[in-house]
Design a protein around this motif. Structure first.
Motif, PDB file in Angstrom:
ATOM      1  N   GLU A 167      51.242  19.595  90.850  1.00 55.29           N
ATOM      2  CA  GLU A 167      49.856  20.002  91.066  1.00 55.29           C
ATOM      3  C   GLU A 167      49.142  20.139  89.719  1.00 55.29           C
ATOM      4  O   GLU A 167      47.985  19.761  89.575  1.00 55.29           O
ATOM      5  N   SER A 168      49.841  20.647  88.721  1.00 52.71           N
ATOM      6  CA  SER A 168      49.269  20.825  87.397  1.00 52.71           C
ATOM      7  C   SER A 168      48.906  19.478  86.780  1.00 52.71           C
ATOM      8  O   SER A 168      47.851  19.334  86.155  1.00 52.71           O
ATOM      9  N   LEU A 169      49.762  18.490  86.962  1.00 55.49           N
ATOM     10  CA  LEU A 169      49.478  17.153  86.439  1.00 55.49           C
ATOM     11  C   LEU A 169      48.207  16.579  87.066  1.00 55.49           C
ATOM     12  O   LEU A 169      47.488  15.810  86.435  1.00 55.49           O
ATOM     13  N   ALA A 170      47.960  16.940  88.306  1.00 56.57           N
ATOM     14  CA  ALA A 170      46.753  16.475  88.987  1.00 56.57           C
ATOM     15  C   ALA A 170      45.554  17.394  88.693  1.00 56.57           C
ATOM     16  O   ALA A 170      44.503  17.247  89.296  1.00 56.57           O
ATOM     17  N   LEU A 171      45.734  18.340  87.781  1.00 53.09           N
ATOM     18  CA  LEU A 171      44.695  19.281  87.364  1.00 53.09           C
ATOM     19  C   LEU A 171      44.158  20.131  88.504  1.00 53.09           C
ATOM     20  O   LEU A 171      42.995  20.500  88.551  1.00 53.09           O
ATOM     21  N   ARG A 172      45.059  20.470  89.451  1.00 50.91           N
ATOM     22  CA  ARG A 172      44.628  21.302  90.573  1.00 50.91           C
ATOM     23  C   ARG A 172      45.149  22.732  90.473  1.00 50.91           C
ATOM     24  O   ARG A 172      44.886  23.539  91.333  1.00 50.91           O
ATOM     25  N   THR A 173      45.913  23.035  89.457  1.00 50.89           N
ATOM     26  CA  THR A 173      46.450  24.385  89.326  1.00 50.89           C
ATOM     27  C   THR A 173      46.632  24.712  87.849  1.00 50.89           C
ATOM     28  O   THR A 173      46.789  23.814  87.025  1.00 50.89           O
ATOM     29  N   PRO A 174      46.624  25.980  87.502  1.00 46.91           N
ATOM     30  CA  PRO A 174      46.911  26.350  86.120  1.00 46.91           C
ATOM     31  C   PRO A 174      48.355  25.973  85.760  1.00 46.91           C
ATOM     32  O   PRO A 174      49.147  25.588  86.609  1.00 46.91           O
ATOM     33  N   ASP A 175      48.669  26.103  84.514  1.00 44.95           N
ATOM     34  CA  ASP A 175      50.012  25.813  84.018  1.00 44.95           C
ATOM     35  C   ASP A 175      51.027  26.699  84.739  1.00 44.95           C
ATOM     36  O   ASP A 175      50.913  27.918  84.686  1.00 44.95           O
ATOM     37  N   PRO A 176      52.034  26.109  85.421  1.00 44.10           N
ATOM     38  CA  PRO A 176      53.032  26.928  86.117  1.00 44.10           C
ATOM     39  C   PRO A 176      53.784  27.881  85.191  1.00 44.10           C
ATOM     40  O   PRO A 176      54.276  28.903  85.634  1.00 44.10           O
ATOM     41  N   ALA A 177      53.819  27.565  83.888  1.00 44.40           N
ATOM     42  CA  ALA A 177      54.495  28.452  82.944  1.00 44.40           C
ATOM     43  C   ALA A 177      53.782  29.803  82.865  1.00 44.40           C
ATOM     44  O   ALA A 177      54.372  30.797  82.461  1.00 44.40           O
ATOM     45  N   ALA A 178      52.517  29.845  83.269  1.00 41.10           N
ATOM     46  CA  ALA A 178      51.777  31.105  83.264  1.00 41.10           C
ATOM     47  C   ALA A 178      52.231  32.026  84.396  1.00 41.10           C
ATOM     48  O   ALA A 178      51.842  33.182  84.446  1.00 41.10           O
ATOM     49  N   GLU A 179      53.056  31.517  85.299  1.00 36.79           N
ATOM     50  CA  GLU A 179      53.657  32.258  86.398  1.00 36.79           C
ATOM     51  C   GLU A 179      52.650  32.771  87.419  1.00 36.79           C
ATOM     52  O   GLU A 179      52.910  33.737  88.125  1.00 36.79           O
ATOM     53  N   VAL A 180      51.494  32.125  87.491  1.00 39.49           N
ATOM     54  CA  VAL A 180      50.520  32.413  88.528  1.00 39.49           C
ATOM     55  C   VAL A 180      49.931  31.074  88.952  1.00 39.49           C
ATOM     56  O   VAL A 180      49.468  30.312  88.118  1.00 39.49           O
ATOM     57  N   ALA A 181      49.980  30.788  90.241  1.00 41.23           N
ATOM     58  CA  ALA A 181      49.434  29.543  90.761  1.00 41.23           C
ATOM     59  C   ALA A 181      48.036  29.784  91.307  1.00 41.23           C
ATOM     60  O   ALA A 181      47.689  30.900  91.688  1.00 41.23           O
ATOM     61  N   SER A 182      47.252  28.728  91.362  1.00 43.32           N
ATOM     62  CA  SER A 182      45.947  28.849  91.998  1.00 43.32           C
ATOM     63  C   SER A 182      46.169  29.074  93.493  1.00 43.32           C
ATOM     64  O   SER A 182      47.227  28.755  94.029  1.00 43.32           O
ATOM     65  N   ALA A 225      63.116  26.712  92.585  1.00 42.42           N
ATOM     66  CA  ALA A 225      62.981  25.531  91.726  1.00 42.42           C
ATOM     67  C   ALA A 225      62.100  24.461  92.365  1.00 42.42           C
ATOM     68  O   ALA A 225      61.275  23.840  91.686  1.00 42.42           O
ATOM     69  N   TRP A 226      62.250  24.242  93.674  1.00 40.87           N
ATOM     70  CA  TRP A 226      61.443  23.202  94.319  1.00 40.87           C
ATOM     71  C   TRP A 226      59.961  23.535  94.262  1.00 40.87           C
ATOM     72  O   TRP A 226      59.115  22.657  94.130  1.00 40.87           O
ATOM     73  N   MET A 227      59.618  24.840  94.331  1.00 42.28           N
ATOM     74  CA  MET A 227      58.218  25.244  94.292  1.00 42.28           C
ATOM     75  C   MET A 227      57.674  25.092  92.871  1.00 42.28           C
ATOM     76  O   MET A 227      56.521  24.679  92.683  1.00 42.28           O
ATOM     77  N   GLU A 228      58.495  25.370  91.860  1.00 39.94           N
ATOM     78  CA  GLU A 228      58.070  25.146  90.474  1.00 39.94           C
ATOM     79  C   GLU A 228      57.764  23.677  90.249  1.00 39.94           C
ATOM     80  O   GLU A 228      56.769  23.335  89.592  1.00 39.94           O
ATOM     81  N   ARG A 229      58.604  22.783  90.792  1.00 40.35           N
ATOM     82  CA  ARG A 229      58.357  21.347  90.648  1.00 40.35           C
ATOM     83  C   ARG A 229      57.058  20.952  91.358  1.00 40.35           C
ATOM     84  O   ARG A 229      56.276  20.160  90.838  1.00 40.35           O
ATOM     85  N   LEU A 230      56.831  21.516  92.544  1.00 38.89           N
ATOM     86  CA  LEU A 230      55.599  21.233  93.277  1.00 38.89           C
ATOM     87  C   LEU A 230      54.394  21.668  92.447  1.00 38.89           C
ATOM     88  O   LEU A 230      53.421  20.926  92.295  1.00 38.89           O
ATOM     89  N   TYR A 231      54.461  22.849  91.858  1.00 37.42           N
ATOM     90  CA  TYR A 231      53.346  23.348  91.060  1.00 37.42           C
ATOM     91  C   TYR A 231      53.177  22.529  89.789  1.00 37.42           C
ATOM     92  O   TYR A 231      52.056  22.322  89.320  1.00 37.42           O
ATOM     93  N   ALA A 232      54.268  22.042  89.216  1.00 31.15           N
ATOM     94  CA  ALA A 232      54.168  21.181  88.032  1.00 31.15           C
ATOM     95  C   ALA A 232      53.440  19.890  88.391  1.00 31.15           C
ATOM     96  O   ALA A 232      52.594  19.410  87.622  1.00 31.15           O
TER      97      ALA A 232
END
Length: 154
Positions: A58-73, A49-56
Motif C-alpha cells: 500500500e505504501s508503494l502505491a502511496l496510499r498509506t504512511p510508511d509502515p515503519a511508523a507503526e501506524v497505518a492509514s 508479517a502478512w499484514m506488514e507486507r500488505l501495508y508495504a
C-alpha cells in the motif's frame, strides 16, 4: 452443571455461563471482536508479517504512511482488516465443518459459535488433534492458559 465461560485468563470476553449436561464438552469459536478492537489491531502495530507486507505494498502505491511508523492509514487498515476477517472466517468454516463431520453440534448465538459433543475433554482433544482441527482452532477459539483451545465440560 454450569461451566464458566470464559476461562479466568480471558476476562476481556463477556460470555455468559453455559449449561452443559454431564458428559458433554463445549468449545466457543469467536467470529468477531468489537469494531474498536478489530480496527485498533489493523491500525496500530504490531501486525502479523502478512499484514506488514500488505501495508508495504500500500505504501508503494502511496496510499498509506510508511509502515515503519507503526501506524497505518484508516483506508489501508480497512483493507488489512478485510483480509484478516477473510482469513479468520475461512479457518472457522474449515474447523466447524470438520467438527460437524465428527459429530459435534454447532449453535450460533450473539457470542459466536458454540460447539458441543458428548465426550470427555481428553477424548475431544484427541479426536480434534487426529482430525487436524485442533491446531487451526488455536486461531479462532477461546484459549486456555497454555494457549490451547479451551474445552468446557459438564
Amino acid at each position: 452443571m454450569t461451566t464458566d465461560w470464559p476461562p479466568l485468563d480471558q476476562t476481556d470476553e463477556s460470555l455468559p455461563p453455559v449449561e452443559l449436561p454431564p458428559g458433554t464438552v463445549a468449545m466457543r469459536v469467536r467470529l468477531f471482536e468489537s469494531q474498536a478492537r478489530e480496527m485498533a489491531r489493523a491500525v496500530l502495530a504490531p501486525w502479523p508479517a502478512w499484514m506488514e507486507r500488505l501495508y508495504a505494498l500500500e505504501s508503494l502505491a502511496l496510499r498509506t504512511p510508511d509502515p515503519a511508523a507503526e501506524v497505518a492509514s484508516v483506508g489501508a487498515a480497512v483493507s488489512g482488516l478485510g483480509e484478516r476477517l477473510h482469513y479468520r472466517l475461512r479457518v472457522v468454516a474449515f474447523a466447524v465443518a470438520a467438527m460437524e463431520e465428527l459429530g459435534w453440534r454447532a449453535e450460533v448465538d450473539e457470542h459466536g459459535i458454540l460447539l458441543l459433543k458428548e465426550a470427555s475433554p481428553d477424548e475431544a482433544r484427541a479426536e480434534l488433534e487426529s482430525a487436524g482441527v485442533y491446531g487451526p482452532l488455536c486461531k479462532v477459539c477461546i484459549l486456555d492458559r497454555r494457549g490451547l483451545p479451551w474445552v468446557g465440560s459438564g
